[in-house]
Design a protein around this motif. Structure first.
Motif, PDB file in Angstrom:
ATOM      1  N   LEU A   1      -4.497  -9.512 -59.791  1.00 10.34           N
ATOM      2  CA  LEU A   1      -4.473  -8.284 -59.000  1.00 10.34           C
ATOM      3  C   LEU A   1      -5.842  -7.950 -58.417  1.00 10.34           C
ATOM      4  CD1 LEU A   1      -2.175  -5.927 -61.115  1.00 10.34           C
ATOM      5  CD2 LEU A   1      -1.558  -7.403 -59.205  1.00 10.34           C
ATOM      6  N   ALA A   2      -6.903  -8.264 -59.158  1.00 11.59           N
ATOM      7  CA  ALA A   2      -8.256  -7.917 -58.692  1.00 11.59           C
ATOM      8  C   ALA A   2      -8.611  -8.616 -57.387  1.00 11.59           C
ATOM      9  CB  ALA A   2      -9.281  -8.264 -59.768  1.00 11.59           C
ATOM     10  N   ALA A   3      -8.002  -9.769 -57.143  1.00 11.79           N
ATOM     11  CA  ALA A   3      -8.328 -10.513 -55.928  1.00 11.79           C
ATOM     12  C   ALA A   3      -7.541 -10.018 -54.715  1.00 11.79           C
ATOM     13  CB  ALA A   3      -8.044 -12.000 -56.138  1.00 11.79           C
ATOM     14  N   LEU A   4      -6.547  -9.154 -54.929  1.00 13.21           N
ATOM     15  CA  LEU A   4      -5.723  -8.664 -53.829  1.00 13.21           C
ATOM     16  C   LEU A   4      -6.320  -7.385 -53.261  1.00 13.21           C
ATOM     17  CD1 LEU A   4      -2.186  -9.197 -55.386  1.00 13.21           C
ATOM     18  CD2 LEU A   4      -3.400 -10.690 -53.806  1.00 13.21           C
ATOM     19  N   GLU A   5      -6.242  -7.231 -51.973  1.00 12.85           N
ATOM     20  CA  GLU A   5      -6.795  -6.053 -51.316  1.00 12.85           C
ATOM     21  C   GLU A   5      -5.691  -5.008 -51.154  1.00 12.85           C
ATOM     22  OE1 GLU A   5      -8.634  -7.193 -47.670  1.00 12.85           O
ATOM     23  OE2 GLU A   5     -10.172  -8.430 -48.642  1.00 12.85           O
ATOM     24  N   PHE A   6      -5.598  -4.125 -52.148  1.00 15.44           N
ATOM     25  CA  PHE A   6      -4.589  -3.081 -52.149  1.00 15.44           C
ATOM     26  C   PHE A   6      -5.254  -1.718 -52.059  1.00 15.44           C
ATOM     27  CE2 PHE A   6      -1.320  -5.660 -54.762  1.00 15.44           C
ATOM     28  CZ  PHE A   6      -0.825  -6.220 -53.588  1.00 15.44           C
ATOM     29  N   LEU A   7      -4.639  -0.813 -51.303  1.00 17.25           N
ATOM     30  CA  LEU A   7      -5.030   0.583 -51.376  1.00 17.25           C
ATOM     31  C   LEU A   7      -4.561   1.150 -52.711  1.00 17.25           C
ATOM     32  CD1 LEU A   7      -4.052   1.761 -47.772  1.00 17.25           C
ATOM     33  CD2 LEU A   7      -6.357   1.309 -48.652  1.00 17.25           C
ATOM     34  N   PRO A   8      -5.217   2.201 -53.219  1.00 13.75           N
ATOM     35  CA  PRO A   8      -4.794   2.777 -54.511  1.00 13.75           C
ATOM     36  C   PRO A   8      -3.310   3.133 -54.541  1.00 13.75           C
ATOM     37  CG  PRO A   8      -6.897   3.703 -53.849  1.00 13.75           C
ATOM     38  CD  PRO A   8      -6.427   2.874 -52.699  1.00 13.75           C
ATOM     39  N   GLU A   9      -2.802   3.707 -53.438  1.00 13.40           N
ATOM     40  CA  GLU A   9      -1.389   4.088 -53.420  1.00 13.40           C
ATOM     41  C   GLU A   9      -0.493   2.861 -53.492  1.00 13.40           C
ATOM     42  OE1 GLU A   9      -3.627   4.931 -51.191  1.00 13.40           O
ATOM     43  OE2 GLU A   9      -3.950   7.072 -51.536  1.00 13.40           O
ATOM     44  N   GLN A  10      -0.888   1.779 -52.829  1.00 13.50           N
ATOM     45  CA  GLN A  10      -0.089   0.551 -52.869  1.00 13.50           C
ATOM     46  C   GLN A  10      -0.091  -0.061 -54.262  1.00 13.50           C
ATOM     47  OE1 GLN A  10      -2.178  -1.514 -49.692  1.00 13.50           O
ATOM     48  NE2 GLN A  10      -0.418  -1.257 -48.312  1.00 13.50           N
ATOM     49  N   MET A  11      -1.257  -0.018 -54.925  1.00 16.59           N
ATOM     50  CA  MET A  11      -1.328  -0.545 -56.282  1.00 16.59           C
ATOM     51  C   MET A  11      -0.447   0.263 -57.227  1.00 16.59           C
ATOM     52  SD  MET A  11      -2.513  -2.798 -58.336  1.00 16.59           S
ATOM     53  CE  MET A  11      -3.951  -3.560 -57.553  1.00 16.59           C
ATOM     54  N   GLN A  12      -0.476   1.575 -57.069  1.00 16.08           N
ATOM     55  CA  GLN A  12       0.354   2.414 -57.928  1.00 16.08           C
ATOM     56  C   GLN A  12       1.830   2.122 -57.716  1.00 16.08           C
ATOM     57  OE1 GLN A  12      -0.723   6.558 -58.146  1.00 16.08           O
ATOM     58  NE2 GLN A  12       1.387   7.196 -58.413  1.00 16.08           N
ATOM     59  N   GLU A  13       2.234   1.966 -56.465  1.00 15.06           N
ATOM     60  CA  GLU A  13       3.634   1.660 -56.173  1.00 15.06           C
ATOM     61  C   GLU A  13       4.023   0.289 -56.728  1.00 15.06           C
ATOM     62  OE1 GLU A  13       6.712   1.356 -52.362  1.00 15.06           O
ATOM     63  OE2 GLU A  13       4.576   1.759 -52.055  1.00 15.06           O
TER      64      GLU A  13
ATOM     65  N   ASN B   1       9.240 -10.731 -55.119  1.00 12.61           N
ATOM     66  CA  ASN B   1       8.269 -11.306 -54.182  1.00 12.61           C
ATOM     67  C   ASN B   1       8.892 -11.600 -52.818  1.00 12.61           C
ATOM     68  OD1 ASN B   1       5.736 -11.344 -55.481  1.00 12.61           O
ATOM     69  ND2 ASN B   1       6.379 -13.058 -56.773  1.00 12.61           N
ATOM     70  N   GLU B   2      10.155 -11.961 -52.802  1.00  9.78           N
ATOM     71  CA  GLU B   2      10.831 -12.155 -51.520  1.00  9.78           C
ATOM     72  C   GLU B   2      10.843 -10.861 -50.716  1.00  9.78           C
ATOM     73  OE1 GLU B   2      14.719 -13.693 -52.072  1.00  9.78           O
ATOM     74  OE2 GLU B   2      14.059 -15.627 -52.877  1.00  9.78           O
ATOM     75  N   GLU B   3      11.123  -9.747 -51.403  1.00  4.80           N
ATOM     76  CA  GLU B   3      11.143  -8.455 -50.724  1.00  4.80           C
ATOM     77  C   GLU B   3       9.744  -8.065 -50.247  1.00  4.80           C
ATOM     78  OE1 GLU B   3      12.900  -5.598 -53.272  1.00  4.80           O
ATOM     79  OE2 GLU B   3      14.889  -6.532 -53.253  1.00  4.80           O
ATOM     80  N   ARG B   4       8.729  -8.362 -51.059  1.00  2.00           N
ATOM     81  CA  ARG B   4       7.370  -8.030 -50.669  1.00  2.00           C
ATOM     82  C   ARG B   4       6.935  -8.841 -49.443  1.00  2.00           C
ATOM     83  NH1 ARG B   4       4.218  -5.042 -53.630  1.00  2.00           N
ATOM     84  NH2 ARG B   4       2.347  -6.091 -52.867  1.00  2.00           N
ATOM     85  N   LEU B   5       7.238 -10.123 -49.432  1.00  2.00           N
ATOM     86  CA  LEU B   5       6.861 -10.964 -48.301  1.00  2.00           C
ATOM     87  C   LEU B   5       7.589 -10.534 -47.031  1.00  2.00           C
ATOM     88  CD1 LEU B   5       6.812 -14.444 -50.089  1.00  2.00           C
ATOM     89  CD2 LEU B   5       4.827 -13.141 -49.280  1.00  2.00           C
ATOM     90  N   ALA B   6       8.863 -10.151 -47.184  1.00  2.00           N
ATOM     91  CA  ALA B   6       9.619  -9.687 -46.017  1.00  2.00           C
ATOM     92  C   ALA B   6       9.031  -8.407 -45.447  1.00  2.00           C
ATOM     93  CB  ALA B   6      11.084  -9.475 -46.397  1.00  2.00           C
ATOM     94  N   ALA B   7       8.393  -7.596 -46.322  1.00  2.00           N
ATOM     95  CA  ALA B   7       7.779  -6.343 -45.876  1.00  2.00           C
ATOM     96  C   ALA B   7       6.331  -6.533 -45.440  1.00  2.00           C
ATOM     97  CB  ALA B   7       7.844  -5.305 -46.997  1.00  2.00           C
ATOM     98  N   GLY B   8       5.858  -7.792 -45.410  1.00  2.00           N
ATOM     99  CA  GLY B   8       4.489  -8.070 -45.005  1.00  2.00           C
ATOM    100  C   GLY B   8       3.462  -7.822 -46.083  1.00  2.00           C
ATOM    101  N   LEU B   9       3.887  -7.786 -47.334  1.00  2.00           N
ATOM    102  CA  LEU B   9       2.981  -7.552 -48.457  1.00  2.00           C
ATOM    103  C   LEU B   9       2.722  -8.849 -49.203  1.00  2.00           C
ATOM    104  CD1 LEU B   9       4.625  -4.268 -49.811  1.00  2.00           C
ATOM    105  CD2 LEU B   9       2.579  -4.454 -48.385  1.00  2.00           C
ATOM    106  N   ALA B  10       1.620  -8.902 -49.926  1.00  2.00           N
ATOM    107  CA  ALA B  10       1.266 -10.105 -50.671  1.00  2.00           C
ATOM    108  C   ALA B  10       2.164 -10.271 -51.899  1.00  2.00           C
ATOM    109  CB  ALA B  10      -0.202 -10.035 -51.103  1.00  2.00           C
ATOM    110  N   ALA B  11       2.506 -11.514 -52.183  1.00  2.00           N
ATOM    111  CA  ALA B  11       3.254 -11.801 -53.408  1.00  2.00           C
ATOM    112  C   ALA B  11       2.335 -11.653 -54.612  1.00  2.00           C
ATOM    113  CB  ALA B  11       3.832 -13.213 -53.348  1.00  2.00           C
ATOM    114  N   VAL B  12       2.933 -11.391 -55.768  1.00  2.00           N
ATOM    115  CA  VAL B  12       2.164 -11.255 -57.006  1.00  2.00           C
ATOM    116  C   VAL B  12       2.695 -12.258 -58.020  1.00  2.00           C
ATOM    117  CG1 VAL B  12       1.569  -8.829 -56.665  1.00  2.00           C
ATOM    118  CG2 VAL B  12       3.720  -9.410 -57.785  1.00  2.00           C
TER     119      VAL B  12
END
Length: 432
Positions: free
Chosen positions: A295-307, A360-371
């Protein structure tokens, strides 16, 4: 179902009274929110088959656009009330109600059960009875000396589906808290007889009252009152006039946190009949540890990380509880669960892998990074106990299987593997 739906259905220890919108577990009525009841009704009426998530969303939230994690939260809440085995998760398909149908009670036996229920409720110590029962329909007390504020807050909470009581001063509120079970207190600070700070000090010295979550609603400005409230264990602070949307968000968050604490305490009590304060050796437990990685390597806003963490938590709890596991420790991006059999733990690990793939499929479809996540399983003897200070307590699980499961979870995450298990777990699978 054959023919029209019956108004009263009995499944082992559960009785569902459709006409009354009531659910009894072991003869005791439990409080379910409107959505939870509609979801249970849909699953029961279609229990002969797997019901897809899309079908349940359409039936329980008709005409609304609702995220799937709302459904998963409601399913988890129902499992806490009915038992983990009552609702099965069928990966990639949906859910199915699995308890066998029994014989419905006669009218005479139902009346006897109602009378027994009332006697049992009267005999139970009220200040120790948990009001929250697996849903967000809760018992809430509003303490405010301003009649207009009090009435408006009560109305807002009732519209949310809560059972609301009111007190016009701190002394009356304290008396009600000691007489009746409540999940949440909305507390004004400036009140006659006993102000909000005085009530919070009384609460700090009473273990039973500390179980009630508190949200302060006050017109007092500045940082000092907020800081003092936090020191006294307040969950949240809302400035007056209270915005209804913000009120709902804070109330739901506080009740969710309390529900999680209550669920964890109940889990440890089931594993340790003497109570969570009594240390006990568990001779044969399968430990599952799962955590998010990188997670530390991903560029997330605080709100995105919380979600992200909230969504991941929902999925993990569903996978564990769906296989009759108990979450023993939860640290935001990792959790530890205990299982009575290695088979159940492995099935939960497989469910976690499938859920993470779909997530992760849903995240990628929404343009978000997989975890990525890692899962480790180990089996053996552990010590379960509590570590407590004057103001905080935490559950602790100590033993070689715990450390081994943690190492395997890290190795699994780093190696990109679904899950890793030790030889003791493998041997348990081979025995079956």
């Amino acid at each position: 179902m054959n023919g029209g739906p019956a108004s009263r259905l009995v499944f082992r220890h559960i009785e569902l009274r459709l006409d009354e919108r009531r659910v009894l577990v072991d003869g005791q009525a439990v409080a379910l929110g409107s959505r939870s009841f509609d979801l249970l009704k849909a699953l029961v009426n279609k229990r002969e088959r797997v019901v897809s998530k899309e079908e349940l969303l359409d039936e329980v939230w008709p005409g609304l656009v609702v995220e799937e994690n709302n459904l998963q939260v409601q399913i988890s809440g129902l499992r806490r009330v009915l038992g983990a085995s009552a609702i099965a998760t069928v990966p990639a398909l949906g859910y199915q109600f699995t308890l066998p149908l029994g014989l419905a009670e006669t009218a005479e036996s139902a009346e006897t059960a109602d009378a027994s229920e009332k006697r049992q409720q009267a005999q139970q110590p009220q200040h120790k009875t948990p009001a929250l029962a697996g849903s967000l329909s809760a018992r809430v007390l509003v303490a405010d000396d301003n009649r207009v504020n009090r009435l408006l807050l009560c109305r807002s909470l009732e519209l949310m589906g809560h059972h609301v009581s009111a007190a016009a001063n701190g002394r009356a509120a304290l008396d009600l808290l000691r007489q009746q079970p409540f999940d949440l207190l909305l507390l004004d600070l400036a009140m006659p007889e006993l102000d909000g700070f005085g009530l919070l000090q009384e609460r700090a010295g009473d273990a039973a009252l500390r179980e009630v979550a508190v949200i302060v609603t006050s017109a007092l400005g500045g940082v000092a009152p907020v800081a003092r409230c936090i020191e006294l264990g307040v969950e949240d602070f809302l400035h007056k006039p209270v915005d209804p949307w913000l009120l709902k968000a804070r109330v739901d968050a506080s009740l969710n946190a309390k529900l999680q604490r209550d669920s964890q305490r109940a889990a440890l009590r089931r594993l340790m009949p003497g109570g969570p304060s009594e240390a006990r050796s568990l001779p044969d437990v399968t430990v599952l540890v799962v955590g998010l990685h990188g997670l530390a390597a991903l560029e997330f806003l605080p709100e995105q990380m919380q979600e992200l963490l909230s969504d991941w938590c929902t999925l993990m709890f569903d996978a564990v509880e769906g296989r009759a596991g108990e979450v023993a420790q939860f640290c935001g991006d990792s959790l530890m669960a205990l299982f009575r059999t290695p088979q159940a733990a492995v099935l939960a690990a497989q469910d976690i892998g499938e859920l993470m793939g779909a997530f992760n499929e849903e995240r990628l479809a929404a343009g978000l990074a997989a975890v990525s996540s890692g899962c480790g399983l180990a089996r053996g003897q552990i010590l379960a106990c509590t570590a407590a200070a004057s103001s905080r307590a935490a559950y602790a699980c100590i033993g070689t299987p715990v450390a081994q499961a943690q190492r395997l979870a890290r190795a699994s995450g780093e190696g990109g593997q679904g899950f890793l298990m030790d030889e003791a777990v493998r041997a348990g699978l081979a025995d079956q």
